[in-house]
Design a protein around this motif. Structure first.
Motif, mmCIF file in Angstrom:
data_model
loop_
_atom_site.group_PDB
_atom_site.id
_atom_site.type_symbol
_atom_site.label_atom_id
_atom_site.label_comp_id
_atom_site.label_asym_id
_atom_site.label_seq_id
_atom_site.Cartn_x
_atom_site.Cartn_y
_atom_site.Cartn_z
ATOM 1 N N VAL A 95 0.293 4.498 2.523
ATOM 2 C CA VAL A 95 1.009 4.194 3.766
ATOM 3 C C VAL A 95 0.291 3.139 4.590
ATOM 4 O O VAL A 95 0.917 2.233 5.137
ATOM 5 C CB VAL A 95 1.217 5.474 4.603
ATOM 6 N N TRP A 96 -1.041 3.230 4.666
ATOM 7 C CA TRP A 96 -1.802 2.286 5.486
ATOM 8 C C TRP A 96 -2.436 1.165 4.672
ATOM 9 O O TRP A 96 -2.748 0.118 5.213
ATOM 10 C CB TRP A 96 -2.881 3.025 6.278
ATOM 11 N N ARG A 126 -5.970 -5.739 8.354
ATOM 12 C CA ARG A 126 -4.910 -4.849 8.825
ATOM 13 C C ARG A 126 -3.569 -5.570 8.891
ATOM 14 O O ARG A 126 -2.526 -4.988 8.599
ATOM 15 C CB ARG A 126 -5.297 -4.269 10.182
ATOM 16 N N VAL A 127 -3.595 -6.831 9.272
ATOM 17 C CA VAL A 127 -2.360 -7.630 9.271
ATOM 18 C C VAL A 127 -1.821 -7.744 7.850
ATOM 19 O O VAL A 127 -0.619 -7.561 7.598
ATOM 20 C CB VAL A 127 -2.617 -9.025 9.871
ATOM 21 N N ARG A 128 -2.702 -8.047 6.900
ATOM 22 C CA ARG A 128 -2.260 -8.164 5.503
ATOM 23 C C ARG A 128 -1.675 -6.845 5.005
ATOM 24 O O ARG A 128 -0.651 -6.819 4.303
ATOM 25 C CB ARG A 128 -3.426 -8.594 4.605
ATOM 26 N N ALA A 129 -2.335 -5.730 5.348
ATOM 27 C CA ALA A 129 -1.836 -4.424 4.917
ATOM 28 C C ALA A 129 -0.461 -4.149 5.506
ATOM 29 O O ALA A 129 0.443 -3.658 4.817
ATOM 30 C CB ALA A 129 -2.812 -3.323 5.330
ATOM 31 N N THR A 130 -0.279 -4.490 6.775
ATOM 32 C CA THR A 130 1.015 -4.270 7.426
ATOM 33 C C THR A 130 2.102 -5.120 6.776
ATOM 34 O O THR A 130 3.209 -4.633 6.497
ATOM 35 C CB THR A 130 0.907 -4.607 8.922
ATOM 36 N N LEU A 131 1.809 -6.373 6.512
ATOM 37 C CA LEU A 131 2.790 -7.247 5.868
ATOM 38 C C LEU A 131 3.074 -6.794 4.438
ATOM 39 O O LEU A 131 4.217 -6.882 3.966
ATOM 40 C CB LEU A 131 2.280 -8.695 5.876
#
Length: 272
Positions: free
Chosen positions: A222-223, A144-149
């Motif tokens: 988006v996510w 999730r961190v990688r996706a956000t970055l």
């Protein structure tokens, strides 16, 4: 504890106020451009687990164990992502989200033992971008961190690269304006304050005005492919976005729901 391990929420214990952490092994420091994450967690065992995983994957990080420390650190250090527990000793984590959203669009990923839909909705409505329930897999959290970055990187490209928006730098639809270069949304001349996830969602729809975008396509774009986001997250974010841009959410002017399929950005005056 390995990255595949899970850990739940446990008792609260004293922790250092705001601690700049290491950047990995001494013989392999993180590069200067490594993203910085603020870990807000009062349980030292959970905090150490997350910090160790971040170090091992080349991220810089700061730690805070109270809401006030988190707000101060976010204001002083401008982290790239905030990982936020809700059960803090001095204030509720949702209040921390609201405080940070008062001046910053920094992505906030909630990591909490609260699993009720009402808790998730409250955090997302306050401005959080994602929600991970304890006990959690560290591997999932890192994804999730990688996706956000990755989304932050895409957003940076979208507002600077002609390849991303070759025909225009602005979107206009009735009273709604999006300045892609500035990353600013206005409605009837007044700025609309969106979370990063709401902004990405609105930009995706506006770049495809008139087209029905499926739920799965929106979740992916988006996510991210590996974020683990579900349709409920999309619905909550859409509801929050509509409250900010629609005069009457029961009769939307800009974003139309196609039940069981997805959503479509309407041109003002169009009726589906």
């Amino acid at each position: 504890m390995s990255q595949g391990d899970s850990l739940g929420e446990r008792g609260t214990a004293a922790a250092p106020a705001v601690r700049p952490a290491g950047t990995g092994r001494p013989d392999a420091p993180a590069p200067a451009a490594a993203p910085t994450l603020l870990v807000v967690e009062d349980d030292p065992e959970v905090r150490n687990l997350v910090s160790t995983a971040l170090d091992a994957n080349g991220y810089r990080h700061l730690c805070a164990s109270t809401g006030r420390e988190a707000i101060a650190s976010a204001a002083t250090n401008s982290p790239d992502v905030v990982l936020l527990d809700l059960g803090l000793p001095d204030m509720d984590g949702v209040e921390v989200v609201r405080a940070i959203r008062g001046w910053s669009k920094t992505p906030i990923i909630v990591v909490s033992a609260r699993s009720e839909d009402s808790d998730k909705i409250a955090a997302l409505d306050a401005g959080a971008d994602d929600y991970v329930t304890k006990p959690f897999s560290v591997g999932e959290l890192l994804a999730r961190v990688r996706a956000t970055l990755r989304h932050l990187s895409y957003l940076g490209e979208a507002v600077s690269s002609p390849r991303q928006a070759p025909a225009r730098s602005r979107f206009e639809d009735g009273d709604l304006r999006i300045d892609y270069d500035a990353g600013v949304v206005t409605l009837a001349g007044s700025e609309v304050h969106l979370t990063p996830t709401e902004y990405r969602l609105l930009c995706l729809l506006s770049h495809n005005v008139g087209k029905v975008l499926t739920h799965q396509l929106i979740l992916r774009e988006v996510w991210g492919d590996q974020s683990g986001a579900e349709l409920a997250s999309l619905r909550v974010t859409m509801g929050s976005l509509r409250k900010k841009i629609e005069a009457d959410t029961a009769h939307p002017r800009y974003i139309q729901t196609h039940v069981g399929v997805g959503y479509r950005m309407l041109e003002v005056g169009e009726r589906g």
